[in-house]
Design a protein around this motif. Structure first.
Motif, PDB file in Angstrom:
ATOM      1  N   VAL A 142      -5.752   8.771  -2.114  1.00 39.76           N
ATOM      2  CA  VAL A 142      -4.752   8.735  -1.033  1.00 39.76           C
ATOM      3  C   VAL A 142      -5.443   8.819   0.322  1.00 39.76           C
ATOM      4  CG1 VAL A 142      -2.868  10.037   0.046  1.00 39.76           C
ATOM      5  CG2 VAL A 142      -2.833   9.606  -2.411  1.00 39.76           C
ATOM      6  N   HIS A 182       1.873   6.312  -7.057  1.00 38.63           N
ATOM      7  CA  HIS A 182       0.693   7.051  -7.526  1.00 38.63           C
ATOM      8  C   HIS A 182       0.895   8.556  -7.379  1.00 38.63           C
ATOM      9  CE1 HIS A 182      -3.941   7.186  -7.739  1.00 38.63           C
ATOM     10  NE2 HIS A 182      -3.473   8.393  -7.954  1.00 38.63           N
ATOM     11  N   VAL A 183       1.374   8.977  -6.213  1.00 35.78           N
ATOM     12  CA  VAL A 183       1.554  10.409  -5.962  1.00 35.78           C
ATOM     13  C   VAL A 183       2.655  10.977  -6.865  1.00 35.78           C
ATOM     14  CG1 VAL A 183       2.316  12.093  -4.224  1.00 35.78           C
ATOM     15  CG2 VAL A 183       0.637  10.345  -3.627  1.00 35.78           C
ATOM     16  N   THR A 229      -6.659  11.802  -7.211  1.00 36.40           N
ATOM     17  CA  THR A 229      -5.500  11.348  -6.442  1.00 36.40           C
ATOM     18  C   THR A 229      -5.637  11.691  -4.966  1.00 36.40           C
ATOM     19  OG1 THR A 229      -3.973  11.386  -8.297  1.00 36.40           O
ATOM     20  CG2 THR A 229      -3.012  11.635  -6.120  1.00 36.40           C
ATOM     21  N   ASN A 230      -6.043  12.893  -4.647  1.00 44.01           N
ATOM     22  CA  ASN A 230      -6.187  13.279  -3.239  1.00 44.01           C
ATOM     23  C   ASN A 230      -7.192  12.384  -2.523  1.00 44.01           C
ATOM     24  OD1 ASN A 230      -4.348  15.327  -3.602  1.00 44.01           O
ATOM     25  ND2 ASN A 230      -5.908  16.891  -3.932  1.00 44.01           N
ATOM     26  N   MET A 239       1.054   3.824  -3.102  1.00 38.36           N
ATOM     27  CA  MET A 239       0.683   5.212  -2.828  1.00 38.36           C
ATOM     28  C   MET A 239       1.784   6.158  -3.292  1.00 38.36           C
ATOM     29  SD  MET A 239      -0.195   7.189   0.736  1.00 38.36           S
ATOM     30  CE  MET A 239       1.477   7.165   1.341  1.00 38.36           C
ATOM     31  N   TRP A 287      -8.231   5.628   0.603  1.00 37.30           N
ATOM     32  CA  TRP A 287      -7.819   4.249   0.346  1.00 37.30           C
ATOM     33  C   TRP A 287      -6.453   3.934   0.955  1.00 37.30           C
ATOM     34  CZ3 TRP A 287     -10.390   0.163  -1.830  1.00 37.30           C
ATOM     35  CH2 TRP A 287     -11.654   0.446  -2.372  1.00 37.30           C
ATOM     36  N   TYR A 288      -5.420   4.620   0.481  1.00 39.57           N
ATOM     37  CA  TYR A 288      -4.061   4.258   0.903  1.00 39.57           C
ATOM     38  C   TYR A 288      -3.807   4.521   2.388  1.00 39.57           C
ATOM     39  CZ  TYR A 288      -3.013   4.244  -4.137  1.00 39.57           C
ATOM     40  OH  TYR A 288      -3.011   4.001  -5.474  1.00 39.57           O
ATOM     41  N   LEU A 289      -4.077   5.722   2.853  1.00 42.66           N
ATOM     42  CA  LEU A 289      -3.764   6.062   4.247  1.00 42.66           C
ATOM     43  C   LEU A 289      -4.530   5.223   5.269  1.00 42.66           C
ATOM     44  CD1 LEU A 289      -3.224   9.920   4.037  1.00 42.66           C
ATOM     45  CD2 LEU A 289      -1.520   8.099   4.177  1.00 42.66           C
ATOM     46  N   ALA A 341       0.835  -1.212   0.000  1.00 38.43           N
ATOM     47  CA  ALA A 341       0.000   0.000   0.000  1.00 38.43           C
ATOM     48  C   ALA A 341       0.866   1.257   0.000  1.00 38.43           C
ATOM     49  CB  ALA A 341      -0.941  -0.002   1.202  1.00 38.43           C
ATOM     50  N   LEU A 342       1.937   1.246   0.785  1.00 35.43           N
ATOM     51  CA  LEU A 342       2.823   2.411   0.856  1.00 35.43           C
ATOM     52  C   LEU A 342       3.539   2.650  -0.465  1.00 35.43           C
ATOM     53  CD1 LEU A 342       3.981   4.612   2.700  1.00 35.43           C
ATOM     54  CD2 LEU A 342       5.777   2.993   3.343  1.00 35.43           C
TER      55      LEU A 342
END
Length: 177
Positions: free
Chosen positions: A47, A25-26, A43-44, A22, A50-52, A18-19
């Motif tokens: 992030v 992606h960023v 994207t915001n 992420m 989903w990711y955080l 996931a990290l």
């Protein structure tokens, strides 16, 4: 111990994936925005929704497995092993019950968000599947607390590291007066 090592490996791999995803992606979002004036849509929101949550939630049981939660052990360290084990078992049982409560409440919230088809605010990016991670993580955490209870009752040592099976070492050195 093999169960704990397997769970630790799974949590570590999922969190690392996931990290890394992420971060890629960023970076892709920033490069596409800068060079082509074409950022990745949402994207915001991806992030933030989903990711955080994945990274943060998967870290909770991983920290429990590795005995990395902050504990106040001033009183426990002064007790005999038997008394300390009794209080640890009580704390683990209470923590397991609280975790099950969070899992139950989280599952109800996840079902509600699924029924609503919740999205990330102004975008149409769905977010409801991530809500199911909350009950899953807290069920795993409750299981880990129960394993802690069993290990403590079997060994009589409240500070057994579930990954190595040895007495857990603490970062703070004891000073003799």
């Amino acid at each position: 111990m093999k169960f704990n090592q397997g769970v630790d490996k799974i949590l570590s791999v999922l969190t690392a994936i996931a990290l890394i995803v992420m971060m890629l992606h960023v970076v892709a979002h920033a490069l596409l925005r800068y060079f082509f004036n074409s950022p990745i849509y949402g994207t915001n929101e991806i992030v933030a929704y989903w990711y955080l949550p994945m990274i943060a939630l998967l870290g909770i049981p991983a920290a429990q497995l590795q005995k990395e939660h902050i504990t106040v052990s001033l009183v426990i360290e002064r007790m005999s092993h038997g008394t300390a084990a009794f209080f640890k078992v009580f704390a683990f049982a209470l923590s397991a019950l609280v975790s099950i409560g969070f899992a139950w409440f989280g599952f109800e919230e996840a079902l509600e968000n699924m029924e609503m088809g919740s999205t990330a605010g102004v975008t149409d990016i769905i977010t409801w599947p991530v809500y199911f991670l909350v009950p899953l993580v807290f069920v795993v955490l409750a299981i880990l607390f129960i394993v802690d209870i069993v290990v403590t009752l079997r060994t009589g040592d409240p500070e057994i590291d579930l990954l190595t099976g040895e007495h857990a070492e603490h970062d703070i050195e004891e000073t003799v007066i």
